[in-house]
Design a protein around this motif. Structure first.
Motif, mmCIF file in Angstrom:
data_model
loop_
_atom_site.group_PDB
_atom_site.id
_atom_site.type_symbol
_atom_site.label_atom_id
_atom_site.label_comp_id
_atom_site.label_asym_id
_atom_site.label_seq_id
_atom_site.Cartn_x
_atom_site.Cartn_y
_atom_site.Cartn_z
ATOM 1 N N ASP A 126 20.565 72.902 5.677
ATOM 2 C CA ASP A 126 21.588 72.967 4.636
ATOM 3 C C ASP A 126 21.179 72.191 3.390
ATOM 4 O O ASP A 126 21.635 72.492 2.285
ATOM 5 C CB ASP A 126 22.915 72.409 5.164
ATOM 6 C CG ASP A 126 23.581 73.355 6.157
ATOM 7 O OD1 ASP A 126 23.022 74.440 6.393
ATOM 8 O OD2 ASP A 126 24.642 73.012 6.693
ATOM 9 N N GLU A 142 28.454 74.619 -2.167
ATOM 10 C CA GLU A 142 27.488 74.537 -1.068
ATOM 11 C C GLU A 142 26.659 73.259 -1.151
ATOM 12 O O GLU A 142 26.344 72.634 -0.125
ATOM 13 C CB GLU A 142 26.549 75.747 -1.095
ATOM 14 C CG GLU A 142 27.240 77.082 -0.918
ATOM 15 C CD GLU A 142 27.763 77.647 -2.234
ATOM 16 O OE1 GLU A 142 27.616 76.949 -3.275
ATOM 17 O OE2 GLU A 142 28.315 78.753 -2.224
ATOM 18 N N ALA A 143 26.289 72.859 -2.378
ATOM 19 C CA ALA A 143 25.493 71.646 -2.554
ATOM 20 C C ALA A 143 26.302 70.407 -2.183
ATOM 21 O O ALA A 143 25.780 69.471 -1.559
ATOM 22 C CB ALA A 143 24.992 71.549 -3.997
ATOM 23 N N ARG A 194 15.161 78.222 3.623
ATOM 24 C CA ARG A 194 15.655 77.891 4.958
ATOM 25 C C ARG A 194 14.616 78.171 6.039
ATOM 26 O O ARG A 194 14.554 77.476 7.046
ATOM 27 C CB ARG A 194 16.956 78.647 5.242
ATOM 28 C CG ARG A 194 18.151 78.052 4.519
ATOM 29 C CD ARG A 194 19.435 78.759 4.856
ATOM 30 N NE ARG A 194 20.548 78.166 4.128
ATOM 31 C CZ ARG A 194 21.323 77.191 4.593
ATOM 32 N NH1 ARG A 194 21.090 76.697 5.799
ATOM 33 N NH2 ARG A 194 22.302 76.701 3.874
ATOM 34 N N ASP A 216 16.521 83.452 4.020
ATOM 35 C CA ASP A 216 16.380 82.635 2.814
ATOM 36 C C ASP A 216 15.023 81.930 2.861
ATOM 37 O O ASP A 216 14.688 81.268 3.837
ATOM 38 C CB ASP A 216 17.509 81.600 2.750
ATOM 39 C CG ASP A 216 17.479 80.778 1.468
ATOM 40 O OD1 ASP A 216 16.565 79.928 1.337
ATOM 41 O OD2 ASP A 216 18.338 80.982 0.606
ATOM 42 N N LYS A 265 28.155 73.141 -7.458
ATOM 43 C CA LYS A 265 28.086 74.192 -6.441
ATOM 44 C C LYS A 265 28.743 73.674 -5.160
ATOM 45 O O LYS A 265 28.309 72.646 -4.622
ATOM 46 C CB LYS A 265 26.632 74.579 -6.162
ATOM 47 C CG LYS A 265 25.915 75.213 -7.338
ATOM 48 C CD LYS A 265 24.425 75.318 -7.086
ATOM 49 C CE LYS A 265 24.094 76.101 -5.834
ATOM 50 N NZ LYS A 265 22.627 76.235 -5.633
ATOM 51 N N ALA A 321 26.529 70.285 1.565
ATOM 52 C CA ALA A 321 25.230 69.941 2.153
ATOM 53 C C ALA A 321 24.942 68.450 2.003
ATOM 54 O O ALA A 321 24.421 67.817 2.933
ATOM 55 C CB ALA A 321 24.127 70.760 1.482
ATOM 56 N N SER A 372 13.315 69.491 -2.099
ATOM 57 C CA SER A 372 12.930 69.987 -0.780
ATOM 58 C C SER A 372 11.489 69.605 -0.464
ATOM 59 O O SER A 372 11.164 69.217 0.657
ATOM 60 C CB SER A 372 13.094 71.510 -0.730
ATOM 61 O OG SER A 372 14.418 71.881 -1.052
ATOM 62 N N GLU A 420 20.007 73.339 -0.346
ATOM 63 C CA GLU A 420 20.834 73.615 -1.516
ATOM 64 C C GLU A 420 20.418 72.761 -2.705
ATOM 65 O O GLU A 420 20.793 73.057 -3.839
ATOM 66 C CB GLU A 420 22.314 73.365 -1.194
ATOM 67 C CG GLU A 420 22.904 74.308 -0.166
ATOM 68 C CD GLU A 420 22.929 75.757 -0.638
ATOM 69 O OE1 GLU A 420 22.892 75.986 -1.863
ATOM 70 O OE2 GLU A 420 22.967 76.652 0.224
#
Length: 621
Positions: free
Chosen positions: A242, A164-165, A307, A304, A162, A168, A251, A245
């Motif tokens: 960020d 975005e990952a 987020r 999100d 990804k 990030a 997380s 992701e």
């Protein structure tokens, strides 16, 4: 058994599990992988609890031990373990949350093809974090500090396919390195000044008056810069949202309970250094207070689910720094502990919501989940009530300690900031709760496995009861305060502060209920009334855009100039030298053509040049 061995039994199982998973990643089944991960962290947790019980019984720090690792300029560099109350508490927090996240991941990540790789990264991170919190000197702290950063990079970018990952992970690595430079400079300067990396040697030098006030302030602020990077304080906070992701268990483990708490732990572990500088304490308090309200306002407008929790984490970390800067050592550590429980619960519950709603993360597309999964709703509600500071949940007691410390320290402006941040926290967390669970919508849901629900139940219980470790007996404070450490918690007679905190939180919950629970007040009208403010909050005050314009683009431009210089000037000179060499060689090869006439001609010409040179030398010499 000797307590030294207990520490090794806490530290080594995750490392052994990591090595085993790396070696057997092609042959280990998912079941065996999860078993090794859970078993290793379970062993660490058991022996962490043994150390905790031993420390509580003795009422003092457990014996430290160390050995000479290497010699630098005839000065021994030690490697060892320290087991003061703060270290033992962090061991329990890290091993407990890691253990629960390993169990949770067996359900959340069950369909991932790189399941074993994920578990190996989790195990390495757990080992790194455990090593960090028992390190007795700055060099050892820095080694594990950087190892934790590497693990964060690997876990945030785990889904590397990804874009975005990948971005990030790169952002997290680069931004936290900025803070790490400050920590590295501090460590180098301390060694140059006192000739030791040991924390007790630094503390002794301060108590003996060997360091000037300016030098102490410089050391403290440089160390705090390292904490700013890891704990996502303004202005180095941009990496943490960020980093959502990454997979949700990441997380919960890294960006709620452990890694981001490392900065707070670093300040608390060297609190005697910061206490020696009023300037450093002011810096911590004001940065923490600003971060708390800054991130809370951003959390209001995010959509999100992860987020929103990420900005909540930034805000709560600011709360902890505010407490430490206000001489609230116990308050900061207390909130670090309770935050680990309720924020890990919220992240794991958010992951369950995402799984239940077929991997949907936009809260605007959610609603009515309470009807489908009341058990998950109750777990999420416990987390929200705790972080909002509603009694008798743990967040109420720790947040109350922070506000009391700030008020007792005479920082009345920051006290008001803390109260406003408490209102905003209650509002945006219950905005999230009502958007996900309230409403008449009946979503199609997937089953949440028990491997994910079990850890959430444990964290919910801890979120509900952990506050009583400090109330009403101040047991945690009595245990933590050793070695003359000073901490303010405010006089017990200030009963209006906790009352005010609860009222403010209830107002925030009530406003969220009216706007998102029963929709009596249209939130869109508020956004349309002040569109510029709403857009500013949605775009996170344009901090990322400012960094892009003021830092990223100029650096890219400078890099382009260096590339042009390298390609056309440096490479041009190198190619010119090569061309000259080739031409000279070509001329030489032309002369060496094997024809006798050419050789004779060259000989005659050379002879003539020689005669002319000699004659010229005689005439003009």
């Amino acid at each position: 058994m000797n307590k030294d061995w207990f520490v090794l039994l806490v530290l080594l199982p995750p490392l052994l599990a990591f090595l085993l998973m790396v070696a057997g990643r092609r042959i280990l089944s998912k079941r065996m992988t999860s078993l090794f991960g859970v078993l290793s962290t379970g062993i660490s947790l058991v022996f962490s609890l043994v150390l905790l019980v031993s420390s509580l019984r003795s009422g003092v720090s457990l014996p430290d031990w160390e050995f000479t690792w290497l010699t630098l300029d005839k000065k021994p560099i030690q490697f060892g373990v320290t087991l003061q109350p703060l270290n033992v508490l962090m061991l329990v927090i890290v091993s407990l949350v890691s253990f629960l996240v390993h169990i949770y991941s067996s359900g959340y990540m069950k369909d991932d093809e790189r399941f074993t790789v994920f578990y190996s990264y989790l195990a390495l991170f757990t080992f790194s974090m455990l090593g960090l919190v028992i390190s007795p000197n700055l060099l050892q702290i820095y080694i594990f500090w950087e190892l934790v950063g590497v693990c964060s990079f690997l876990l945030v970018g785990f889904w590397y396919f990804k874009p975005e990952a990948k971005r990030a992970a790169q952002k997290a690595f680069i931004v936290t390195r900025i803070g790490d430079i400050g920590l590295f400079i501090a460590i180098a300067m301390i060694f140059a000044k006192i000739g030791s990396f040991e924390l007790h040697d630094l503390k002794g030098a301060i108590e003996a008056g060997k360091l000037s006030s300016g030098m102490i302030t410089l050391f403290a602020i440089l160390i705090f810069i390292g904490a700013v990077g890891k704990s996502g304080q303004f202005p180095l906070h941009t990496w943490l949202p960020d980093a959502m992701e990454g997979p949700t268990p990441v997380s919960a483990l890294i960006h709620a309970a452990t890694m981001v708490a490392a900065g707070v732990y670093l300040v608390a572990n060297t609190f005697w250094l910061f206490q020696a500088s009023s300037v450093a304490m002011d810096v911590i308090a004001y940065v923490g207070g600003f971060t708390a309200i800054f991130a809370a306002t951003i959390g209001i407008a995010q959509t999100d689910i992860k987020r929103i929790l990420a900005y909540s984490t930034v805000s709560q970390l600011g709360y902890m720094m505010l407490a430490l800067g206000s001489v609230g050592y116990v308050a900061g550590v207390f909130h670090l502990m309770t935050h680990a429980f309720f924020k890990a619960l919220l992240f794991l519950a958010a992951g369950a919501v995402i799984v239940s709603l077929h991997h949907e993360q936009d809260i605007r597309k959610m609603g009515g989940l309470w009807k489908k999964n009341k058990g998950l709703g109750w777990l999420f509600l416990i987390g929200c009530l705790s972080i909002a500071g509603i009694p008798p949940f743990s967040g109420f007691f720790s947040k109350d300690e922070i506000l009391l410390s700030v008020y007792a320290n005479g920082r009345y402006g920051l006290f008001i900031v803390g109260v406003i941040a408490a209102f905003l926290t209650a509002f945006y967390m219950f905005r999230l709760f009502f958007k996900v669970f309230a409403g008449s919508h009946e979503p199609k849901t997937a089953r949440v496995p028990w491997s994910m629900t079990g850890p959430m139940i444990v964290l919910a219980i801890l979120s509900a009861v952990a506050g009583f470790i400090q109330f009403p007996t101040h047991f945690l404070e009595t245990w933590l305060i050793t070695g003359g450490m000073k901490s303010l918690h405010g006089p017990e007679s200030i009963a209006w502060i906790p009352v005010l905190a609860v009222i403010v939180s209830l107002l925030g919950i009530s406003l969220a209920y009216l706007m998102y629970g029963v929709n009596k007040w249209d939130s869109r009208r508020v956004a349309q009334a002040v569109p510029w403010l709403h857009q500013c909050l949605v775009r996170k005050y344009y901090v990322d855009e400012m960094y892009h314009s003021l830092i990223v683009l100029p650096l890219k431009g400078f890099g382009w100039l260096l590339q042009v210089w390298d390609r056309y000037v440096i490479d041009g000179l190198v190619q010119l030298c090569g061309w000259i060499s080739m031409r000279v060689g070509k001329i030489g090869s032309t002369l060496q053509n094997g024809q006798a006439q050419t050789y004779a001609l060259i000989s005659v010409v050379s002879f003539v040049i020689l005669i002319v040179s000699l004659l010229a030398g005689r005439l003009f010499g």
